[in-house]
Motif scaffolding. Structure first.
Motif, short mmCIF file in Angstrom:
data_model
loop_
_atom_site.label_atom_id
_atom_site.label_comp_id
_atom_site.label_asym_id
_atom_site.label_seq_id
_atom_site.Cartn_x
_atom_site.Cartn_y
_atom_site.Cartn_z
N SER A 38 -1.94 3.06 1.21
CA SER A 38 -2.12 2.82 2.60
C SER A 38 -4.21 3.54 2.59
O SER A 38 -4.61 3.12 3.19
N ASP A 39 -4.12 4.68 2.02
CA ASP A 39 -5.21 5.43 1.56
C ASP A 39 -6.36 5.20 1.49
O ASP A 39 -7.69 4.24 2.31
N ASN A 46 -12.40 0.29 6.26
CA ASN A 46 -13.69 0.69 6.78
C ASN A 46 -15.03 0.39 6.14
O ASN A 46 -16.12 -0.03 6.66
N LEU A 47 -15.00 -0.04 4.96
CA LEU A 47 -15.75 -0.48 3.71
C LEU A 47 -16.05 -1.90 4.52
O LEU A 47 -17.48 -2.45 4.39
N GLN A 48 -15.25 -2.73 4.75
CA GLN A 48 -15.57 -3.88 5.58
C GLN A 48 -16.64 -4.03 6.14
O GLN A 48 -16.89 -5.01 7.02
N LYS A 49 -16.28 -2.64 7.72
CA LYS A 49 -16.83 -2.29 8.63
C LYS A 49 -18.73 -2.31 8.50
O LYS A 49 -19.47 -2.86 8.46
N GLU A 65 -24.91 3.03 -2.00
CA GLU A 65 -24.54 4.23 -2.45
C GLU A 65 -23.13 4.70 -2.16
O GLU A 65 -22.61 5.16 -1.99
N VAL A 66 -22.52 3.85 -1.08
CA VAL A 66 -21.41 3.34 -0.39
C VAL A 66 -20.32 3.28 -1.41
O VAL A 66 -19.54 4.13 -0.97
N PHE A 67 -20.69 2.31 -1.97
CA PHE A 67 -19.65 1.96 -2.97
C PHE A 67 -19.51 3.42 -3.64
O PHE A 67 -18.20 3.54 -4.33
N THR A 68 -20.43 3.64 -4.31
CA THR A 68 -20.89 4.80 -5.12
C THR A 68 -19.60 6.14 -5.19
O THR A 68 -19.31 7.06 -5.20
N TYR A 69 -19.86 6.51 -3.77
CA TYR A 69 -20.05 7.28 -3.07
C TYR A 69 -18.19 7.25 -2.38
O TYR A 69 -17.23 8.55 -3.45
N ASP A 140 -10.16 -10.88 0.53
CA ASP A 140 -11.39 -11.64 1.36
C ASP A 140 -12.11 -11.26 2.27
O ASP A 140 -11.55 -10.61 3.24
N ILE A 141 -13.14 -10.80 2.43
CA ILE A 141 -13.99 -10.85 3.71
C ILE A 141 -15.47 -10.62 3.88
O ILE A 141 -15.70 -12.14 3.31
#
Length: 543
Positions: A38-39, A46-49, A65-69, A140-141
């Motif tokens: 679930s995490d 959240n990443l999709q948004k 940077e978000v992906f790396t974080y 898929d996004i």
């Protein structure tokens, strides 16, 4: 005969205990896996948004940077990446060289099943110059590339390390083990490294769901099969039940000896002891069911074992506290809703007042005293109701009077470029309607329905009732609007699209706040003929 019957009962009960405990263990293991997954799902949502937000702004660097974080702060996630619909990597949290993933199963499945997450089988991936066993989660996004909306695949490489750790945390007895099976009935993971894994997979696939006793390599196990949310995987736990057979045999021998010697004593003492334990437990069980049904006011009083008395007192305190908290939350929500409703009701457009006063000044300067008098009287009536502190609903006749004051002002202001008429069901005049709800609809009809080139425009106001609802409609002649624009307006008033206009959106929000989801605001139009805006409100006699 008595010993035999008692043994049979004990045998059956022990099987039930094994079955129940196995099911609980299985549920706990599944809960651990579901919480773990679930995490990751929440992170993905959240990443999709953020993918939409940053790609819409063409800010791919911030997205990287978000992906790396995300990959750095979550030790379970090894790689976060975005692929386009052709399988080409667009962005990744690592320095891995890009490659085309169009032939990968996880990519194909994600494009076929666009609304769900696909979990691949474990496979070896090179992460940070080290090979590691991972599963790939793909979804898929949508994202934006150079101003064009496109479909892509969001990918997570999730380490198998924690999945293995969760499996080893539970004691399933000697040779007890668990297995994970994917939706193709293939083995994903087994905590048992010996050759019995294939047998376990066959047993789990035959059972599909549920539990039963099985024998593997001359050992008795209780197997339980259940599904894991998010993954469409199944988990099967094999708990060693061999010890129960030994216990049953020992109990049988001891039971016969003890029963023959102490039949009378056991009959008396067991009856008394069982009553002392089970009676308060049954009483406590009934009280728990009351709490489950929402009854937090009743209390329980038991006598007997000290532990049961303390447990009953704890349940009483817990139910009282829960009841208080629920009442507090309910009160807070009611106050919040009331405050929000009042705030919406008090949104008065100051431009209307300014324009009306300008019109009165103009009429006064041109000696049109009758129109000045009519405008001032109408304005006084209009604002007397607008700023009054009366109830949130008023009689329909009062709402009609308020609208007539508004129409009088606007007809003078627009030099009688429009006419209006009413068609009101007389039975509805004393019925309650939402205060200040009809005027914004009339204002909308005037603003969007009157055109300088038109010599004459009529506004028709109608009130009918059907199936316990009042329908207030404002119909204006004009060019009308197409269905695409109507859908856009509906999205704005429902809050799905941001807008600075508060007229129709204000009315809809107040309808829902006061009446709930039964109320509605609908728009229909016939091109080059007319446009209709209708409010739907339940019929009530008083606030």
């Amino acid at each position: 005969i008595s010993s035999f019957l008692t043994y049979q009962i004990l045998y059956s009960r022990m099987n039930e205990v094994v079955s129940t405990s196995s099911q609980e263990i299985n549920k706990q293991i599944i809960l651990n896996y579901e919480n773990y997954l679930s995490d990751v799902i929440n992170i993905s949502n959240n990443l999709q948004k953020q993918v939409i937000e940053f790609t819409s702004a063409d800010d791919w660097h911030s997205l990287e940077e978000v992906f790396t974080y995300v990959a750095q702060i979550n030790p379970n996630i090894r790689v976060v990446a975005l692929y386009d619909d052709s399988g080409q990597m667009r962005l990744s949290s690592t320095s891995l060289s890009t490659y085309n993933a169009s032939n990968e199963k996880w990519f194909i499945q994600a494009t076929i099943n666009r609304d769900i997450y696909y979990f691949s089988n474990p496979h070896i991936e090179l992460n940070n110059d080290q090979s590691e066993n991972v599963i790939t989660i793909s979804k898929d996004i949508s994202y934006v590339d150079e101003g064009i909306s496109k479909q892509g695949i969001l990918v997570f490489d999730l380490s198998m390390e924690d999945i293995v750790t969760l499996a080893k945390m539970t004691n399933l007895g000697e040779n007890g083990h668990l297995i994970l099976i994917n939706n193709d009935n293939e083995l994903v993971y087994s905590s048992n490294d010996n050759s019995s894994s294939d047998i376990s997979v066959d047993i789990a696939n035959d059972l599909i769901l549920g539990g039963k006793f099985v024998e593997i390599n001359d050992l008795n196990f209780y197997v339980n099969v259940n599904t894991i949310k998010y993954t469409r995987w199944k988990i099967a736990t094999f708990i060693n039940a061999e010890q129960t057979t030994i216990i049953r045999n020992n109990i049988l021998i001891s039971m016969i000896a003890i029963f023959l010697v102490t039949l009378g004593i056991i009959t008396l003492t067991s009856g008394l002891y069982a009553t002392r334990i089970t009676k308060p437990m049954h009483k406590l069980e009934k009280h728990i069911k009351k709490i489950e049904s929402g009854d937090f006011e009743s209390t329980i009083h038991v006598e007997g074992q000290k532990e049961m008395v303390l447990l009953a007192d704890a349940f009483n305190q817990m139910s009282d506290r829960i009841g208080e908290l629920m009442q507090r939350v309910l009160t807070e929500q009611e106050e919040k809703q009331k405050t929000q409703f009042i705030a919406l009701q008090n949104q008065i457009n100051p431009h209307f007042l300014y324009n009306t006063l300008d019109s009165i000044v103009y009429l006064s300067e041109h000696q049109q005293n009758k129109d000045v008098e009519a405008s001032i009287i109408a304005l006084s009536k209009f604002f007397r109701m607008s700023i009054s502190d009366e109830m949130n609903v008023v009689n329909l006749e009062n709402e009609i009077e308020h609208v007539m004051s508004y129409l009088t002002i606007q007809q003078i202001r627009y030099s009688k470029q429009f006419t209006y008429d009413f068609d009101i069901d007389q039975q509805l005049l004393k019925k309650k309607v939402l205060k200040l709800s009809l005027q914004p609809l009339v204002e909308n009809a005037i603003i969007h329905g009157i055109h300088p080139e038109d010599e004459f425009t009529n506004i028709h106001i109608k009130a009918t009732q059907k199936d316990g609802f009042i329908y207030l409609s404002v119909i204006n002649e004009g060019y009308g609007i197409d269905q695409k624009q109507i859908d856009h307006i509906h999205q704005m008033i429902h809050g799905k699209i941001e807008t600075t206009s508060i007229g129709l959106k204000n009315v809809y929000q107040r309808l829902v706040l006061y009446y709930g989801e039964e109320a509605d605001l609908c728009i229909s139009s016939t091109l080059d003929e007319e446009t209709t805006v209708t409010m739907k409100m339940p019929i009530i006699e008083e606030e």
